[in-house]
Write an enzyme that holds these catalytic residues in place. Structure first.
Site, PDB file in Angstrom:
ATOM      1  N   TRP A   1       5.844  -9.674  -8.987  1.00  0.00           N
ATOM      2  CA  TRP A   1       6.455  -9.934  -7.679  1.00  0.00           C
ATOM      3  C   TRP A   1       7.268 -11.248  -7.750  1.00  0.00           C
ATOM      4  O   TRP A   1       6.710 -12.285  -8.160  1.00  0.00           O
ATOM      5  CB  TRP A   1       5.375 -10.107  -6.614  1.00  0.00           C
ATOM      6  CG  TRP A   1       4.801  -8.870  -6.048  1.00  0.00           C
ATOM      7  CD1 TRP A   1       5.148  -8.274  -4.866  1.00  0.00           C
ATOM      8  CD2 TRP A   1       3.726  -8.068  -6.577  1.00  0.00           C
ATOM      9  NE1 TRP A   1       4.368  -7.148  -4.647  1.00  0.00           N
ATOM     10  CE2 TRP A   1       3.490  -7.000  -5.685  1.00  0.00           C
ATOM     11  CE3 TRP A   1       2.949  -8.137  -7.736  1.00  0.00           C
ATOM     12  CZ2 TRP A   1       2.520  -6.032  -5.893  1.00  0.00           C
ATOM     13  CZ3 TRP A   1       1.985  -7.162  -7.962  1.00  0.00           C
ATOM     14  CH2 TRP A   1       1.774  -6.129  -7.049  1.00  0.00           C
TER      15      TRP A   1
ATOM     16  N   LYS B   1       0.802  -1.238   0.000  1.00  0.00           N
ATOM     17  CA  LYS B   1       0.000   0.000   0.000  1.00  0.00           C
ATOM     18  C   LYS B   1       0.836   1.290   0.000  1.00  0.00           C
ATOM     19  O   LYS B   1       0.370   2.358   0.392  1.00  0.00           O
ATOM     20  CB  LYS B   1      -0.999   0.039   1.189  1.00  0.00           C
ATOM     21  CG  LYS B   1      -1.857  -1.185   1.344  1.00  0.00           C
ATOM     22  CD  LYS B   1      -2.331  -1.794   0.065  1.00  0.00           C
ATOM     23  CE  LYS B   1      -3.371  -0.965  -0.656  1.00  0.00           C
ATOM     24  NZ  LYS B   1      -3.712  -1.618  -1.969  1.00  0.00           N
TER      25      LYS B   1
ATOM     26  N   SER C   1      -4.712   3.029   3.972  1.00  0.00           N
ATOM     27  CA  SER C   1      -4.899   2.350   2.683  1.00  0.00           C
ATOM     28  C   SER C   1      -4.994   0.830   2.889  1.00  0.00           C
ATOM     29  O   SER C   1      -5.831   0.154   2.273  1.00  0.00           O
ATOM     30  CB  SER C   1      -3.717   2.693   1.764  1.00  0.00           C
ATOM     31  OG  SER C   1      -3.868   2.124   0.496  1.00  0.00           O
TER      32      SER C   1
ATOM     33  N   GLY D   1       2.106   2.448  -2.857  1.00  0.00           N
ATOM     34  CA  GLY D   1       2.083   2.984  -4.221  1.00  0.00           C
ATOM     35  C   GLY D   1       2.787   2.048  -5.194  1.00  0.00           C
ATOM     36  O   GLY D   1       3.266   2.482  -6.252  1.00  0.00           O
TER      37      GLY D   1
ATOM     38  N   HIS E   1       7.766  -7.414  -1.936  1.00  0.00           N
ATOM     39  CA  HIS E   1       7.417  -6.867  -0.615  1.00  0.00           C
ATOM     40  C   HIS E   1       8.333  -7.482   0.458  1.00  0.00           C
ATOM     41  O   HIS E   1       8.164  -7.196   1.645  1.00  0.00           O
ATOM     42  CB  HIS E   1       5.975  -7.221  -0.238  1.00  0.00           C
ATOM     43  CG  HIS E   1       4.907  -6.477  -0.988  1.00  0.00           C
ATOM     44  ND1 HIS E   1       5.032  -5.177  -1.415  1.00  0.00           N
ATOM     45  CD2 HIS E   1       3.647  -6.864  -1.350  1.00  0.00           C
ATOM     46  CE1 HIS E   1       3.917  -4.815  -2.022  1.00  0.00           C
ATOM     47  NE2 HIS E   1       3.064  -5.811  -1.999  1.00  0.00           N
TER      48      HIS E   1
ATOM     49  N   TRP F   1       1.449   2.113  -8.766  1.00  0.00           N
ATOM     50  CA  TRP F   1       1.830   3.393  -9.382  1.00  0.00           C
ATOM     51  C   TRP F   1       3.272   3.301  -9.901  1.00  0.00           C
ATOM     52  O   TRP F   1       3.555   3.626 -11.062  1.00  0.00           O
ATOM     53  CB  TRP F   1       1.704   4.499  -8.324  1.00  0.00           C
ATOM     54  CG  TRP F   1       1.762   5.902  -8.819  1.00  0.00           C
ATOM     55  CD1 TRP F   1       1.774   6.312 -10.131  1.00  0.00           C
ATOM     56  CD2 TRP F   1       1.784   7.075  -8.015  1.00  0.00           C
ATOM     57  NE1 TRP F   1       1.814   7.682 -10.180  1.00  0.00           N
ATOM     58  CE2 TRP F   1       1.818   8.173  -8.908  1.00  0.00           C
ATOM     59  CE3 TRP F   1       1.770   7.319  -6.636  1.00  0.00           C
ATOM     60  CZ2 TRP F   1       1.848   9.494  -8.447  1.00  0.00           C
ATOM     61  CZ3 TRP F   1       1.795   8.631  -6.178  1.00  0.00           C
ATOM     62  CH2 TRP F   1       1.832   9.703  -7.075  1.00  0.00           C
TER      63      TRP F   1
END
Ligand code: A3P
Length: 290
Positions: A78, A45, A132, A47, A102, A50
């Site tokens: 990912w 979360k 978010s 971005g 992540h 984006w």
């Protein structure tokens, strides 16, 4: 959909079993990075979508049409996801390989530190990440249900949400930046001055942008463009995975939305934890905690 409510725990970190298996997580820790790779690193979360869009726009700046028919998660996948092995063969044809993770640094550093792979760490005000992430838990059926914002707030501060502690994630990566070809950028940089932020990023990536190319990138990564494009806004994800009736993946797209959610008491509590966790860092981040 398989494993929709399964949680995988790997090296002490919880992750949704819908997207990860022990096999895919092990494969990620053994993934061989190449000097030409670009690895986007985020806490969820922050971005991610984006920046996935921005990276693929930068590297396809001469032919933006070529990326308009594929979703971001296949263009910049990912490394730890189950589907990664499906996307890898087609990525080999086009260098650089654009990758996302992540994961905390400790799970990848051994395979990254002896390469010249470019690592882009995208950080965001953790207060906005929290809000978010709270909304994302309502949307994503593969994440746990929280009874209230208060409940989620406590779990986030204690680092008990999927992918663990935001504080550990950012400190882990900043702690190894000297060993890496590393670039720190923030959601707030991108929000406040996207033109300058993308120019700085392109310089790090060794990509010269012509004025017209920069204008196109700014257009195709804008919230208004992305939120209306079905390949970018996750609206095509089946309702069994995302409950589209409760909200949107591209939700607000602003900095500072936390102010509409935090009570004064929660804000004070968050600031105390932030100070205790981040106070020793010399770095000044462009976000406001007030
Ligand atoms: P909000 O929920 O605050 O709106 P991630 O991709 O890491 O899951 O992050 C999702 C967050 O990034 C969401 O934040 C989403 O709206 C925001 N986002 C995605 N694309 C964006 C864009 N083009 N401009 C601004 N924010 C964007």
């Amino acid at each position: 959909m398989d494993r929709i409510k399964v949680t995988e725990v790997f090296e002490g970190i919880s992750m949704p079993g819908h997207l990860h298996t022990q096999e895919s997580l092990n494969a990620a820790t053994n993934f061989q990075f190449q000097d030409t790779d670009v690895l986007l690193v985020t806490f969820p979360k922050s971005g991610t979508t984006w920046m996935q869009q921005i990276l693929s726009l930068i590297f396809n700046k001469e032919d933006l049409q070529s990326i308009q028919n594929t979703p971001t998660w296949t263009r910049v996948p990912w490394v730890e996801h189950i589907s990664f092995s499906d996307y890898l063969p087609q990525m080999e044809a086009s260098k650089p390989r654009l990758l996302t993770t992540h994961f905390p640094a400790r799970l990848l550093i051994h395979n990254l530190k002896n390469t010249k792979a470019r690592v882009v760490y995208l950080a965001r005000n953790p207060k906005d990440v929290l809000v978010s992430y709270y909304h994302f838990h309502k949307l994503a059926k593969f994440l746990p249900d929280f009874s209230s914002f208060e409940d989620f707030f406590d779990q986030f501060l204690e680092g008990k949400v999927n992918f663990g502690s935001w504080f550990n994630h950012i400190k882990d990566w900043l702690g190894v930046q000297q060993e890496l070809n590393f670039f720190l950028i923030t959601y707030e940089d991108l929000s406040q001055d996207p033109r300058q932020a993308i120019q700085n990023l392109s310089t790090f990536l060794g990509q010269q942008l012509e004025p017209k190319e920069l204008e196109n990138i700014l257009h195709y990564c804008s919230f208004s463009f992305m939120s209306q494009n079905d390949l970018l806004n996750y609206s095509l994800i089946p309702p069994v995975i995302f409950d589209h009736s409760v909200g949107k993946f591209l939700r607000k797209g602003v900095a500072g939305n936390w102010k509409e959610y935090f009570s004064p008491e929660q804000n004070a509590r968050f600031n105390n934890v932030y100070q205790a966790e981040m106070g020793d860092l010399a770095l000044q981040f462009p976000w406001s905690l007030d």
